[in-house]
Write an enzyme that holds these catalytic residues in place. Sequence first.
Site, mmCIF file in Angstrom:
data_model
loop_
_atom_site.group_PDB
_atom_site.id
_atom_site.type_symbol
_atom_site.label_atom_id
_atom_site.label_comp_id
_atom_site.label_asym_id
_atom_site.label_seq_id
_atom_site.Cartn_x
_atom_site.Cartn_y
_atom_site.Cartn_z
ATOM 1 N N ARG A 153 0.816 -1.218 0.000
ATOM 2 C CA ARG A 153 0.000 0.000 0.000
ATOM 3 C C ARG A 153 0.851 1.270 0.000
ATOM 4 N NH1 ARG A 153 -4.876 -1.618 4.250
ATOM 5 N NH2 ARG A 153 -5.975 -2.902 2.736
ATOM 6 N N GLU B 170 -7.235 -0.489 17.546
ATOM 7 C CA GLU B 170 -6.446 0.540 16.864
ATOM 8 C C GLU B 170 -5.935 1.614 17.826
ATOM 9 O OE1 GLU B 170 -8.246 1.528 13.090
ATOM 10 O OE2 GLU B 170 -6.824 3.160 12.769
ATOM 11 N N SER C 148 -5.819 -5.883 11.156
ATOM 12 C CA SER C 148 -6.326 -5.112 12.295
ATOM 13 C C SER C 148 -7.568 -5.753 12.893
ATOM 14 C CB SER C 148 -6.588 -3.665 11.916
ATOM 15 O OG SER C 148 -7.330 -3.612 10.763
ATOM 16 N N LEU C 149 -8.378 -6.392 12.063
ATOM 17 C CA LEU C 149 -9.535 -7.081 12.656
ATOM 18 C C LEU C 149 -9.042 -8.261 13.490
ATOM 19 C CD1 LEU C 149 -12.182 -6.853 9.795
ATOM 20 C CD2 LEU C 149 -11.849 -5.375 11.770
HETATM 21 C C1 LIG Z 1 -13.498 1.348 5.185
HETATM 22 C C2 LIG Z 1 -12.626 0.486 6.041
HETATM 23 C C3 LIG Z 1 -12.407 -0.831 5.691
HETATM 24 C C4 LIG Z 1 -11.595 -1.639 6.489
HETATM 25 N N1 LIG Z 1 -11.395 -2.940 6.134
HETATM 26 C C5 LIG Z 1 -10.644 -3.737 6.919
HETATM 27 C C6 LIG Z 1 -10.459 -5.112 6.595
HETATM 28 O O1 LIG Z 1 -10.967 -5.606 5.595
HETATM 29 N N2 LIG Z 1 -9.694 -5.867 7.429
HETATM 30 C C7 LIG Z 1 -9.095 -5.347 8.540
HETATM 31 O O2 LIG Z 1 -8.412 -6.066 9.267
HETATM 32 N N3 LIG Z 1 -9.258 -4.049 8.871
HETATM 33 C C8 LIG Z 1 -10.014 -3.236 8.094
HETATM 34 N N4 LIG Z 1 -10.170 -1.919 8.431
HETATM 35 C C9 LIG Z 1 -9.567 -1.425 9.674
HETATM 36 C C10 LIG Z 1 -10.423 -1.873 10.852
HETATM 37 O O3 LIG Z 1 -11.787 -1.698 10.527
HETATM 38 C C11 LIG Z 1 -10.114 -1.045 12.092
HETATM 39 O O4 LIG Z 1 -8.740 -1.050 12.339
HETATM 40 C C12 LIG Z 1 -10.840 -1.643 13.288
HETATM 41 O O5 LIG Z 1 -12.241 -1.537 13.087
HETATM 42 C C13 LIG Z 1 -10.463 -0.915 14.562
HETATM 43 O O6 LIG Z 1 -11.282 -1.426 15.574
HETATM 44 P P1 LIG Z 1 -11.384 -0.702 16.969
HETATM 45 O O7 LIG Z 1 -12.434 -1.437 17.722
HETATM 46 O O8 LIG Z 1 -10.039 -0.561 17.560
HETATM 47 O O9 LIG Z 1 -11.874 0.773 16.623
HETATM 48 P P2 LIG Z 1 -13.203 1.262 15.879
HETATM 49 O O10 LIG Z 1 -13.792 0.175 15.049
HETATM 50 O O11 LIG Z 1 -12.821 2.539 15.206
HETATM 51 O O12 LIG Z 1 -14.214 1.533 17.066
HETATM 52 C C14 LIG Z 1 -13.976 2.563 17.990
HETATM 53 C C15 LIG Z 1 -15.298 2.936 18.616
HETATM 54 O O13 LIG Z 1 -15.063 3.857 19.684
HETATM 55 C C16 LIG Z 1 -16.008 4.909 19.590
HETATM 56 N N5 LIG Z 1 -15.450 6.119 20.223
HETATM 57 C C17 LIG Z 1 -14.385 6.847 19.829
HETATM 58 N N6 LIG Z 1 -14.191 7.888 20.646
HETATM 59 C C18 LIG Z 1 -15.157 7.817 21.592
HETATM 60 C C19 LIG Z 1 -15.497 8.612 22.725
HETATM 61 N N7 LIG Z 1 -14.806 9.709 23.041
HETATM 62 N N8 LIG Z 1 -16.551 8.231 23.482
HETATM 63 C C20 LIG Z 1 -17.265 7.126 23.173
HETATM 64 N N9 LIG Z 1 -16.994 6.336 22.105
HETATM 65 C C21 LIG Z 1 -15.959 6.684 21.331
HETATM 66 C C22 LIG Z 1 -16.218 5.088 18.094
HETATM 67 O O14 LIG Z 1 -17.436 5.751 17.839
HETATM 68 C C23 LIG Z 1 -16.233 3.640 17.628
HETATM 69 O O15 LIG Z 1 -17.502 3.065 17.736
HETATM 70 C C24 LIG Z 1 -10.981 -1.100 7.650
HETATM 71 C C25 LIG Z 1 -11.198 0.233 8.002
HETATM 72 C C26 LIG Z 1 -12.012 1.018 7.207
HETATM 73 C C27 LIG Z 1 -12.218 2.454 7.617
#
Ligand SMILES: Cc1cc2nc3c(=O)[nH]c(=O)nc-3n(C[C@H](O)[C@H](O)[C@H](O)COP(=O)(O)OP(=O)(O)OC[C@H]3O[C@@H](n4cnc5c(N)ncnc54)[C@H](O)[C@@H]3O)c2cc1C
Length: 323
Positions: free
Chosen positions: A98, A179, A195-196
């Site tokens: 990438r 993340e 990341s998932l």
């Molecule tokens: C379009 C897209 C496609 C992707 N495809 C892939 C894939 O195919 N495979 C892969 O491995 N990864 C993929 N990724 C990356 C992956 O989705 C993310 O790295 C992963 O979802 C991160 O998970 P997380 O739970 O750490 O954070 P997030 O999924 O970002 O969840 C964080 C949550 O915390 C909440 N939050 C944030 N701040 C606050 C606050 N102050 N108070 C209350 N709540 C809050 C947010 O609203 C959110 O609901 C993709 C990302 C995107 C954007």
Amino acid sequence: YGVIVNGELIRSDAVVLASGGYSALYKYFSGVDSAIGVLIGDAIIKGAIASSLEFIQFHPTAFIGKNRVILISESLRGFGAKIIDSNGKRFVNELATRDIVSREIFRRIISGERVFLDLRGINNIEEISPFVYNSLVEEGIDPKEDPVPIMPVAHYTIGGLFTDLYYRTTIRRLYAIGESAENGFHGANRLASNSLLECVVSGIEVARTIARDQPKSPRSPVNLKVFEGSLDSIGDLREILWNSVGIIREERDLKEALKKVEMLEIDPRIKILVIGIIKSAILRRESRGTHYRVDYPTINHKLSKRIIYDGRVVRFIGDQHVA
Ligand SMILES: Cc1cc2nc3c(=O)[nH]c(=O)nc-3n(C[C@H](O)[C@H](O)[C@H](O)COP(=O)(O)OP(=O)(O)OC[C@H]3O[C@@H](n4cnc5c(N)ncnc54)[C@H](O)[C@@H]3O)c2cc1C
């Protein structure tokens, strides 16, 4: 510790931060608007160490729609989609990593060219990728007829709160996963889809850690510190990061960006995080993974270490290798 819900502090023995990354600090990004790292910055203000903040992964092939960004997965390049310039000429190996593909596209875009993803060779795109196909059609582009204009967007932030392998941050009883955490899982260049996997691994692992640690929060009265500030300048901030702390970086631009951000009136939690991102990018005088410095275009093996940030200074830490 605890979590504030509707203005009320709900106390607990442990807090797990799972608030995602900070790619929405960039003008163009693939995720949600709220991914601006507010809670990472909040934890830094309260004494947590952050790490690897300079490593930001850009996804090379996104379509910027009227009100949204449509990410076009590399699997379609696996099916034969080509990246072409306005003359229909290919200029990069579509299946390179990438960072390489993003850089080659970005170089053309900043020199005023347009870049396209040619999906016309994939006959059954609506079956292979119905979401992408339907979204593009809704935006008025028929990928079976016309090449799709694309550009790279900020997609995933490798940096976050520095944790050990058990997802403990440097603040007692505060854990971080997904993340928002950084413990070397992705090195300097995340592999797509990891990341998932990290979300699953870190979620299970942190539950085990908390069960082992049995943290107990003293229930003494708290002097609640709430940091809040304006987001009015978020547009300016996104512009600065996109232009000077993005896909192609250079010391002079990074230092200029740092000065601008220091002057910006913005929520202190975001400001402290962004200053850490820029200082880390300045300190890493090499190109490695997602971090590309035009003034230091090669890898420097002496710098195979992570950079940590304590809210004021950045420094390398020994024996913590990044690949
Ligand atoms: C379009 C897209 C496609 C992707 N495809 C892939 C894939 O195919 N495979 C892969 O491995 N990864 C993929 N990724 C990356 C992956 O989705 C993310 O790295 C992963 O979802 C991160 O998970 P997380 O739970 O750490 O954070 P997030 O999924 O970002 O969840 C964080 C949550 O915390 C909440 N939050 C944030 N701040 C606050 C606050 N102050 N108070 C209350 N709540 C809050 C947010 O609203 C959110 O609901 C993709 C990302 C995107 C954007």
